[in-house]
Enzyme design. Sequence first.
Site, PDB file in Angstrom:
ATOM      1  N   GLU A  94       0.828  -1.226   0.000  1.00  0.00           N
ATOM      2  CA  GLU A  94       0.000   0.000   0.000  1.00  0.00           C
ATOM      3  C   GLU A  94       0.860   1.274   0.000  1.00  0.00           C
ATOM      4  O   GLU A  94       0.508   2.272  -0.628  1.00  0.00           O
ATOM      5  CB  GLU A  94      -0.925  -0.004   1.230  1.00  0.00           C
ATOM      6  CG  GLU A  94      -1.872   1.170   1.307  1.00  0.00           C
ATOM      7  CD  GLU A  94      -2.811   1.251   0.114  1.00  0.00           C
ATOM      8  OE1 GLU A  94      -3.692   0.412  -0.017  1.00  0.00           O
ATOM      9  OE2 GLU A  94      -2.644   2.174  -0.713  1.00  0.00           O
ATOM     10  N   ILE A 145      -1.749   7.683   1.212  1.00  0.00           N
ATOM     11  CA  ILE A 145      -3.058   7.658   0.537  1.00  0.00           C
ATOM     12  C   ILE A 145      -3.445   6.218   0.219  1.00  0.00           C
ATOM     13  O   ILE A 145      -2.701   5.513  -0.462  1.00  0.00           O
ATOM     14  CB  ILE A 145      -3.016   8.469  -0.787  1.00  0.00           C
ATOM     15  CG1 ILE A 145      -2.532   9.896  -0.530  1.00  0.00           C
ATOM     16  CG2 ILE A 145      -4.370   8.463  -1.457  1.00  0.00           C
ATOM     17  CD1 ILE A 145      -2.341  10.714  -1.798  1.00  0.00           C
ATOM     18  N   GLY A 185      13.470  20.551   2.584  1.00  0.00           N
ATOM     19  CA  GLY A 185      13.505  19.098   2.769  1.00  0.00           C
ATOM     20  C   GLY A 185      12.540  18.338   1.870  1.00  0.00           C
ATOM     21  O   GLY A 185      12.323  17.142   2.066  1.00  0.00           O
ATOM     22  N   LYS A 210       5.720   4.479 -10.169  1.00  0.00           N
ATOM     23  CA  LYS A 210       4.361   4.415  -9.610  1.00  0.00           C
ATOM     24  C   LYS A 210       3.338   4.211 -10.727  1.00  0.00           C
ATOM     25  O   LYS A 210       2.345   3.501 -10.539  1.00  0.00           O
ATOM     26  CB  LYS A 210       4.081   5.680  -8.813  1.00  0.00           C
ATOM     27  CG  LYS A 210       4.958   5.743  -7.563  1.00  0.00           C
ATOM     28  CD  LYS A 210       5.013   7.122  -6.967  1.00  0.00           C
ATOM     29  CE  LYS A 210       5.895   7.175  -5.744  1.00  0.00           C
ATOM     30  NZ  LYS A 210       6.167   8.542  -5.295  1.00  0.00           N
TER      31      LYS A 210
END
Length: 445
Positions: A130, A137, A188, A206
Amino acid sequence: MIEYRNLRVALLGAGSVGAQVASLLQKHGDELAQRSGAGLELVGVAVRDVDAPRTADIPRDLLTTDAEGLIVGADIVIELMGGLEPARSYILKALSSGADVITANKALLATHGPELFEAAEQVGAQLYYEAAVAAAIPIIRPLRDSLAGDRIKRIMGIVNGTTNFILDRMDTSGDSLESALATATELGYAEADPTADIEGYDAAQKAAILASLAFHTTVPIDRVYREGITKVTAAQVDAARAAGYVVKLLAIAERVTDRESGTEGVSARVYPALVPRSHPLAAVHGAKNAVFIEAEAAGDLMFYGAGAGGIETASAVLGDLVSAARRHVIGGPGVAESTHADLPVFPISSVTTRYQISLRVVDQPGVLAAIATLFSEHSVSIETVEQSVVGPDPVTGETEGAPGATLVIGTHEASEADLSATVLAIDASGVVSSVTSVLRVEGSE
Ligand code: NAP
């Protein structure tokens, strides 16, 4: 007090995410046990250096450099080391011994996913991931379970927080790419070497994972078309804003039909695109992520939230841990990854979308007609034409040379192949001074 069966959990990695997983697991262990129906005993945490400072408290006696030893006898292995090796070998070892594995490692899944899923299936174990796409999310489980009864048409994701931060900054503050990147580094949001983010490699990994899952087809990473954001200029972002768009780096996974053969297949691609300001993805600011899904029956859905961060990512990892523990309690084999559709993966040339092309032209009669003819000769239909007043080029800011105007041409849906041929023909025709910008338009108003 309820006596739970104990599950042995091995954690590989205690960096940004791993340290938070270890900490939350110790803090909320009882609650997670009640939700899972099993005790979750953290039996060890493998790291490279047991004396390195940690961002969360982990009992010293849990830390070890012996990852292989830790895997032996574990019921559930959580891999949060990152990188391809030794992560791949450790996961294969864990799966082959029958342990369920949880990983957030998108690079590994995009590169070796089929091998790992096959290894899990062989022994009836399950690989959970996940956190590998858009971190906190929930998107893998909705695609895998909640939408398993639907047909996905298209997924458009803002799945890289660094590039969204940079493009959002360029849009809201008028910064150049370099200046926005410097701010992202300072705050950052960007790593010292930002290549994986700004060149679109991270988003492409992804896209491969989302496309494989959504279309029940293995989509290898090398079949994902990729363009990063490094060529996006402040002037392009300004011109987009003036025209009612925002530039976003999108990871797109789409069910497409090849025009010539009529065959159905999959397209997976990453590029900066113009998104209408009225589209929900246009409202995703800063380093946030969002995934917009168009499904045949469910219609449009959007999932929004933190796409990175140690504790945020740990939330998704612990969700997987509870799922894995419940499965252990119930028993039975894991659910294999579904690749039954086995659709062909089409190249970018088969994709159809809308475009916006900016051309610098000499302001004289006949130019527009000549350009319109070139579009029509290549089967690209023009939807809108806007001509700026004579003056500096709004895209490049250029003021030198012959006085000229800028034409901004919006097209109807056209294929990449036809559009590329049109742009080449315009460039070679001598009727324009230069083609200053070509951007795809994604998402309806
Ligand atoms: P990280 O901060 O670099 O931590 C990596 C950890 O793994 C460190 O504790 C390191 O040990 C350990 N490690 C590395 N190689 C090892 C080896 N060969 N043997 C034993 N331990 C080893 O990484 P991270 O940011 O937590 O990311 C972990 C995973 O989550 C990656 O796959 C990443 O892509 C994914 N992810 C991260 C985020 C995020 O926001 N950070 C979001 C989504 C997904 P030492 O501490 O001793 O060096």
